[in-house]
Design a protein around this motif. Structure first.
Motif, short mmCIF file in Angstrom:
data_model
loop_
_atom_site.label_atom_id
_atom_site.label_comp_id
_atom_site.label_asym_id
_atom_site.label_seq_id
_atom_site.Cartn_x
_atom_site.Cartn_y
_atom_site.Cartn_z
N UNK A 1 55.65 30.34 24.27
CA UNK A 1 54.71 29.18 23.91
C UNK A 1 54.86 28.11 25.05
N UNK A 2 56.02 27.86 25.70
CA UNK A 2 56.13 26.87 26.85
C UNK A 2 55.37 27.53 28.00
N UNK A 3 55.32 28.91 28.16
CA UNK A 3 54.50 29.41 29.16
C UNK A 3 52.91 29.02 29.14
N UNK A 4 52.58 29.22 27.66
CA UNK A 4 51.03 29.03 27.43
C UNK A 4 50.79 27.57 27.62
N UNK A 5 51.85 26.59 27.41
CA UNK A 5 51.54 25.17 27.41
C UNK A 5 51.56 24.87 29.12
N UNK A 6 52.53 25.58 29.83
CA UNK A 6 52.51 25.39 31.29
C UNK A 6 51.18 25.80 31.99
N UNK A 7 50.68 26.83 31.45
CA UNK A 7 49.36 27.43 31.87
C UNK A 7 48.28 26.43 31.90
N UNK A 8 48.14 25.78 30.53
CA UNK A 8 47.00 24.76 30.36
C UNK A 8 47.34 23.53 31.21
N UNK A 9 48.70 23.10 31.46
CA UNK A 9 48.88 22.04 32.33
C UNK A 9 48.47 22.35 33.72
N UNK A 10 48.73 23.65 34.13
CA UNK A 10 48.32 24.00 35.66
C UNK A 10 46.89 23.98 35.55
N UNK A 11 46.16 24.32 34.78
CA UNK A 11 44.61 24.29 34.66
C UNK A 11 44.16 23.10 34.70
N UNK A 12 44.82 22.01 33.97
CA UNK A 12 44.34 20.61 34.17
C UNK A 12 44.45 20.04 35.39
N UNK A 13 45.81 20.28 35.93
CA UNK A 13 45.97 19.58 37.23
C UNK A 13 44.84 20.37 38.23
N UNK A 14 44.87 21.54 38.26
CA UNK A 14 43.77 22.32 39.11
C UNK A 14 42.49 21.59 38.91
#
Length: 466
Positions: free
Chosen positions: A16-29
């Motif tokens: 779940x936290x990996x999934x959240x990190x993936x969304x965060x990285x996409x938002x930053x990108x």
């Protein structure tokens, strides 16, 4: 339940936290991507079925949460075709399916985007940076009405805007009660009037007063000394050819002179050929007796319109033009100068023109400015709103697709406005994303600690039998 369940729960937490990190990285990108809507993460606990006094916390699952309804900052670009939506709504766009140039074929489906960095391509289509083509409704340039009801891909070419022949000259002026012509002498009553006796070759009075209504070339000098200039205006024929129309006014009767004159009467003349000689026509009378009452208001013609006679000026024929005063635009009041005070002389014709620039109004109209000075609405952008914006399906390039959950589109701006020359920035907050990244990293590390602890407990169990 036991150690193995703890391992499974910890693994779900890491996932779940990996999934959240993936969304965060996409938002930053995409923090600098025009019109981008960040994707947040929500978590839901998964509780296994058990007796009331044996229920446990359970594992976790992660889900995406859209932020389509959260607006980003508006940034001015100074590019006229860029446009941002201030409020709810999405631009209606389409994708190219095949073909090139004017033969481009589109997918013929409605997609939706907040990315408004539209600009013209080589073929006159408005396309944004992600390759989506703007849709809307064309506007009839003659009637100003929308053409059709279904949005279509807009194509605006730099074709010529047709010429329009002048049909009306708006005239606002004050005529002096006593015209100070070159021949006027305050000691000689009637010297300021246009008297037919002074024109042996022709009688320039209007036909309604028994005259011929023309001034011939041999009597131009005499006519100019007994009339005053009324201004000039450039008019256009059906082909857009321009010609200058010079107006002159001459007073023919004074009400103060008594019967048979009961009103102040004026005649309007239009120059046809100021260089005429002999019997050639130099000026033509509009053949309307323009009269004024005691208050200085025009009493005739009652409509306030004075038809300009058909004539050829400098090789250009003018016809069907009315001098429009609106009834109260032409007055006769005292004026110490003795000259006409022309406050406004405007006409409604123009020559042909080409498209110079395009902009977008707050109401969503695509406004074209042409080289002939005309400003015309060319199209109406289609803006769609949804009852559930966050239920739209996300596509590449900042586009969205309608779903059952989002409901059908509602076409129209509603309370929103369009801002031309601007684009909407990403609604990603870098500081907030980094804060969430720290929390996510710590939560992930905590889950790994659970796995380490469970592994130590399993090792202790194995050591019992040694």
């Amino acid at each position: 339940m036991g150690v193995f369940s703890a391992l499974t729960t910890a693994v779900s937490g890491m996932t779940a936290q990996s999934y959240a990190l993936e969304n965060i990285s996409g938002n930053i990108a995409n923090s600098r991507t025009t019109g981008y809507k960040r994707v947040d993460t929500t978590f839901a606990d998964l509780v296994p079925d058990a007796a009331l006094n044996r229920q446990i916390a359970g594992s976790v699952a992660a889900f995406s949460q859209a932020t389509n309804s959260i607006q980003g900052d508006l940034n001015a670009t100074r590019i006229d075709t860029n446009v941002a939506i201030n409020g709810d709504g999405f631009f209606v766009v389409d994708q190219r399916a095949s073909g090139v140039g004017a033969n481009t074929q589109f997918a013929n489906q409605n997609l939706y985007t907040r990315r408004g960095d539209f600009d013209f391509d080589a073929n006159g289509y408005l396309v944004n940076g992600a390759g989506y083509y703007l849709k809307g409704l064309k506007i009839d340039q003659v009637t100003g009405q929308l053409v059709g009801t279904q949005p279509e891909v807009l194509r605006i070419t730099k074709e010529q805007f047709p010429a329009k022949a002048t049909t009306s000259i708006e005239y606002r002026a004050n005529i002096p009660a006593y015209p100070k012509t070159n021949n006027a002498d305050s000691t000689v009553p009637g010297s300021e009037l246009l008297s037919p006796a002074a024109f042996p070759a022709s009688n320039p009075l209007s036909t309604t007063q028994g005259g011929t209504g023309i001034v011939v070339g041999s009597e131009v000098t005499n006519f100019l000394s007994r009339s005053i200039p009324g201004g000039s205006v450039t008019v256009y024929d059906q082909l857009g050819r321009a010609t200058s129309v010079e107006l002159r006014w001459a007073k023919t009767t004074n009400a103060s002179a008594g019967p048979p004159a009961t009103t102040d009467t004026w005649n309007l003349f239009v120059a046809e050929n100021t260089g005429a000689t002999g019997t050639a026509v130099a000026y033509r009378n509009a053949n309307v007796s323009v009269t004024f009452g005691s208050t200085g208001q025009m009493t005739n013609p009652a409509s306030g319109d004075i038809p300009i006679p058909t004539m050829t000026i400098g090789g250009t024929t003018i016809t069907g033009i009315n001098l429009t005063t609106g009834g109260n635009g032409l007055t006769q009041n005292g004026d110490v100068s003795g000259q006409i005070d022309a406050r406004s002389i405007r006409q409604d014709g123009y020559t042909a023109g080409t498209l110079d620039r395009v902009s977008v109004s707050a109401e969503g109209q695509v406004i074209g400015t042409f080289s002939n000075g005309q400003v015309v609405a060319l199209a109406q952008l289609s803006v769609a709103r949804f009852n559930a914006d966050n239920s739209l399906k996300r596509l590449d390039g900042g586009a969205f697709e309608e779903t059952i959950e989002s409901g059908p589109p509602i076409i129209g701006l509603g309370t929103s406005q369009l801002v031309g020359g601007s684009v909407e920035q990403s609604n990603t907050d870098i500081a907030d994303e980094f804060s969430k990244m720290i929390v996510t990293q710590q939560a992930y590390s905590a889950n790994t600690k659970v796995i380490t602890t469970a592994q130590e407990m399993l090792s202790a169990v194995f050591n019992i039998i040694r």
